[in-house]
Design an enzyme around this catalytic site. Structure first.
Site, mmCIF file in Angstrom:
data_model
loop_
_atom_site.group_PDB
_atom_site.id
_atom_site.type_symbol
_atom_site.label_atom_id
_atom_site.label_comp_id
_atom_site.label_asym_id
_atom_site.label_seq_id
_atom_site.Cartn_x
_atom_site.Cartn_y
_atom_site.Cartn_z
ATOM 1 N N GLN A 77 1.325 -1.244 2.201
ATOM 2 C CA GLN A 77 -0.197 -1.449 1.676
ATOM 3 C C GLN A 77 -0.153 -1.803 2.514
ATOM 4 O OE1 GLN A 77 -1.357 -1.826 -1.327
ATOM 5 N NE2 GLN A 77 0.787 -1.349 -2.782
ATOM 6 N N SER A 78 -0.472 -1.246 3.698
ATOM 7 C CA SER A 78 -0.744 -0.943 4.897
ATOM 8 C C SER A 78 -2.853 -1.142 4.314
ATOM 9 C CB SER A 78 -0.662 0.224 5.866
ATOM 10 O OG SER A 78 -1.776 -0.103 7.412
#
Length: 338
Positions: A77-78
């Protein structure tokens, strides 16, 4: 600052972002201080937050040097990886994301957004990623070179001597913010995860002689790691951009709010996120800004900030990180039914 020469930059972010006073948060948590928030979550929807300020310089460098592909890395989920994918699309470049974790069955949050932006994505189990990341990035760079392409490897969070220009430059904006708000001096608190935003702010406030004391609330690792990371990024900046004005930096870290680990938010953090949203209409995220603001709230009664009247919190974005953790906000349903 006289003598400070910015490298090439392209316009990706919506700038300037507002400095917003938080009257109800001040009443609830301020302990006699005035609380403000620098709304860098408003730098642009898909390029939101602190990442796009760094990417303005990184992408400009890529275009100037003839790169056609951007390779970068981060968690599933960068925020940085999502922002890089969209920045690449806007600039007509390809993006390749090397992500930590197992490939999800269905895309959601930032992972889905990276897919929609057309990025090539490879996921690696955490143990493999941690042990082999430099080799993985180099292997993909060579992969593109063998096919006649030129790929730029961007470090985690875009945090290096090039990326920190994003917040060195932002300090000119902060100077104007302070003047408009009639703030003579203040503490500035930000989440720190890859260290580049903290490094840029710490160096930038010195270069621009701003009356700000910068604190990073670490969301992973520990104080020693970030003291070293800020120093490393600043040293890289000096090496890559000789001839810039001299500056001595003093990084400051507020440790103790990582909780169970990176990306894992405690019930207290989730409650603070919900409370601030209801009080001020400002949404934080569970990975970065929620932990940092929770740390600020906890530190206010301790006297750490007692030498200043004003506290500025940098909202570094990341709100898409709320949705993959939606099930953690079950207490909202309990409150509604009650």
């Amino acid at each position: 600052m006289k003598g400070l020469a910015l490298p090439p930059r392209i316009a990706l972010a919506q700038r300037p972002t507002p400095l917003q006073y938080l009257p109800r948060a001040t009443e609830r948590w301020g302990c006699g201080k005035r609380l403000w928030i620098k709304r860098d979550d408003l730098t642009g929807c898909l390029l939101s937050g602190n990442k796009v300020r760094k990417l303005e310089f990184i992408v400009a460098h890529a275009l100037a040097e003839g790169y056609d592909t951007l390779i970068t890395c981060g968690g599933l989920q960068s925020n940085h990886c999502r922002a890089t994918a969209f920045a690449a699309a806007q600039a007509g470049l390809s993006a390749h994301l090397v992500l930590r974790g197992d490939t999800p069955l269905t895309g959601q949050g930032n992972y889905l957004l990276g897919q929609l932006a057309g990025a090539t994505i490879n996921c690696y189990p955490k143990s493999h990623y941690v042990a082999e990341l430099p080799a993985l990035l180099e292997a993909w760079r060579v992969h593109y070179a063998e096919r006649g392409k030129k790929a730029l490897v961007i470090p985690t969070g875009g945090s290096d001597g090039l990326g920190i220009w994003g917040y060195i430059a932002a300090c000119e904006e902060l100077r104007e913010d302070l003047a408009r708000a009639d703030i003579e001096s203040a503490h500035l608190v930000t989440a720190t995860g890859s260290g580049g935003t903290q490094a840029g702010l710490t160096l930038g406030t010195t270069l621009h002689a701003l009356p700000l004391t910068v604190w990073g609330v670490n969301v992973c690792d520990d104080e020693a790691y970030f003291l070293n990371k800020v120093a490393t990024d600043v040293a890289d900046w000096r090496s890559r951009f000789p001839g810039q004005p001299a500056a001595t930096v003093t990084p400051r870290v507020i440790d103790g709010y990582v909780g169970a680990g990176y990306g894992v938010a405690s019930p207290e953090v989730l409650r603070v996120i919900a409370d601030l949203a209801a009080l001020e209409g400002v949404l934080l995220d569970p990975v970065y800004t929620g932990k940092a603001f929770h740390g600020l709230v906890k530190e206010l009664p301790t006297g750490r900030f007692d030498d200043q009247r004003d506290i500025v919190f940098l909202h570094s974005g990341g709100v898409f990180g709320v949705f993959p953790q939606a099930d953690q906000f079950g207490f909202l349903h309990t409150a509604a039914s009650g």
